[in-house]
Scaffold this motif. Structure first.
Motif, PDB file in Angstrom:
ATOM      1  N   GLU A   1      32.773  -2.291 -19.838  1.00 11.27           N
ATOM      2  CA  GLU A   1      31.943  -1.386 -19.055  1.00 11.27           C
ATOM      3  C   GLU A   1      31.965  -1.603 -17.606  1.00 11.27           C
ATOM      4  N   GLN A   2      31.773  -2.832 -17.138  1.00 13.03           N
ATOM      5  CA  GLN A   2      31.569  -3.179 -15.702  1.00 13.03           C
ATOM      6  C   GLN A   2      32.890  -2.912 -15.229  1.00 13.03           C
ATOM      7  N   TYR A   3      33.977  -3.412 -15.734  1.00 13.99           N
ATOM      8  CA  TYR A   3      35.250  -3.070 -15.082  1.00 13.99           C
ATOM      9  C   TYR A   3      35.663  -1.635 -14.980  1.00 13.99           C
ATOM     10  N   GLN A   4      35.284  -0.796 -15.891  1.00 12.59           N
ATOM     11  CA  GLN A   4      35.524   0.646 -15.768  1.00 12.59           C
ATOM     12  C   GLN A   4      34.664   1.151 -14.559  1.00 12.59           C
TER      13      GLN A   4
ATOM     14  N   VAL B   1      46.574   2.208 -11.747  1.00 11.19           N
ATOM     15  CA  VAL B   1      45.873   0.922 -12.108  1.00 11.19           C
ATOM     16  C   VAL B   1      46.019   0.902 -13.665  1.00 11.19           C
ATOM     17  N   PHE B   2      46.507  -0.758 -13.820  1.00  5.37           N
ATOM     18  CA  PHE B   2      46.436  -1.169 -15.189  1.00  5.37           C
ATOM     19  C   PHE B   2      45.382  -2.083 -15.600  1.00  5.37           C
TER      20      PHE B   2
ATOM     21  N   ARG C   1      34.915   3.225  -9.325  1.00  2.72           N
ATOM     22  CA  ARG C   1      34.148   3.222  -7.718  1.00  2.72           C
ATOM     23  C   ARG C   1      35.279   3.116  -6.889  1.00  2.72           C
ATOM     24  N   ASN C   2      36.035   2.091  -7.138  1.00  5.97           N
ATOM     25  CA  ASN C   2      36.859   1.466  -5.980  1.00  5.97           C
ATOM     26  C   ASN C   2      38.343   2.181  -6.052  1.00  5.97           C
TER      27      ASN C   2
ATOM     28  N   ALA D   1      47.261  -1.796  -8.941  1.00  6.32           N
ATOM     29  CA  ALA D   1      46.343  -2.756  -9.252  1.00  6.32           C
ATOM     30  C   ALA D   1      46.089  -3.149 -10.782  1.00  6.32           C
ATOM     31  N   ILE D   2      45.919  -4.630 -10.837  1.00  4.67           N
ATOM     32  CA  ILE D   2      46.035  -4.987 -12.457  1.00  4.67           C
ATOM     33  C   ILE D   2      44.608  -5.599 -12.616  1.00  4.67           C
TER      34      ILE D   2
END
Length: 203
Positions: free
Chosen positions: A100-103, A49-50, A108-109, A85-86
């Motif tokens: 923080e939400q992206y982390q 993941v980038f 999770r995914n 995934a980017i």
């Protein structure tokens, strides 16, 4: 925007510098990046993941979204052969307000993937225009006095300004040509790594 050279990288890992202003060799950066990814995959991780951090509202901090945009466009062309995934593009940037939400979303995914954090950074003045690569997390925001959480198994940064100036206004005066050159060099190197993946089952 990280202050990578002075502090903000966990456990003081080895940092590898690549000059994009003079005789840049993408295969050299690609070799180091592939080596770091391979070591993470050997721990049982699968895929990459980038997470490209920054904002298109500031020239000096637009490196991450530019790279994310370029990577996403290439992944679209790959179709069913997509490898990574980017997150963090010009259209949907990852920045201080949503990092923080992206982390949490990535954790999770994509819990079993290698997380590569990409960001602009502040360093010594003689290293402006250099790209750095290393193992470990970076801490975005230090270059503009923001306290954000550490992120990444591997980091890639482009040094856009000198550490003697933390003024966010400075970021507005960074030449777009400098940022674009680093973005092109980083993306070219990542492309070489992905070409290696096409001939192996490593990712």
């Amino acid at each position: 925007m990280g202050l990578l050279e002075c502090f903000g990288v966990r456990s003081k890992p080895e940092i590898y510098y690549y000059n994009t202003r003079f005789e840049f060799h993408p295969q050299v950066l690609a070799g180091k990046l592939e080596e770091l990814i391979k070591k993470e995959l050997e721990k049982g991780k699968k895929g990459v993941v980038f997470l490209c951090i920054g904002t298109d509202r500031s020239t000096g901090d637009s490196l991450g979204p530019l790279i994310g945009h370029k990577l996403q466009e290439r992944e679209k062309r790959r179709g069913s052969r997509r490898r990574a995934a980017i997150f963090g593009t010009l259209e949907r940037p990852v920045h201080a307000m949503n990092l923080e939400q992206y982390q949490e979303f990535v954790a999770r995914n994509f819990p079993d993937r290698v997380l590569i954090a990409v960001d602009a950074s502040i360093g010594s003045s003689e290293h402006v225009g250099y790209v750095t690569v290393g193992k470990g997390a970076l801490k975005p925001g230090l270059g503009v006095s923001k306290d954000l959480c550490e992120v990444g198994d591997i980091f890639i940064t482009g040094i856009v300004g000198g550490s003697g100036n933390f003024d966010p206004v400075m970021l507005q005066s960074v030449r777009l040509s400098v940022v674009m050159r680093m973005a092109d060099c980083i993306c070219e190197s990542i492309s070489l790594v992905e070409n290696l993946w096409d001939f192996s089952s490593a990712v």
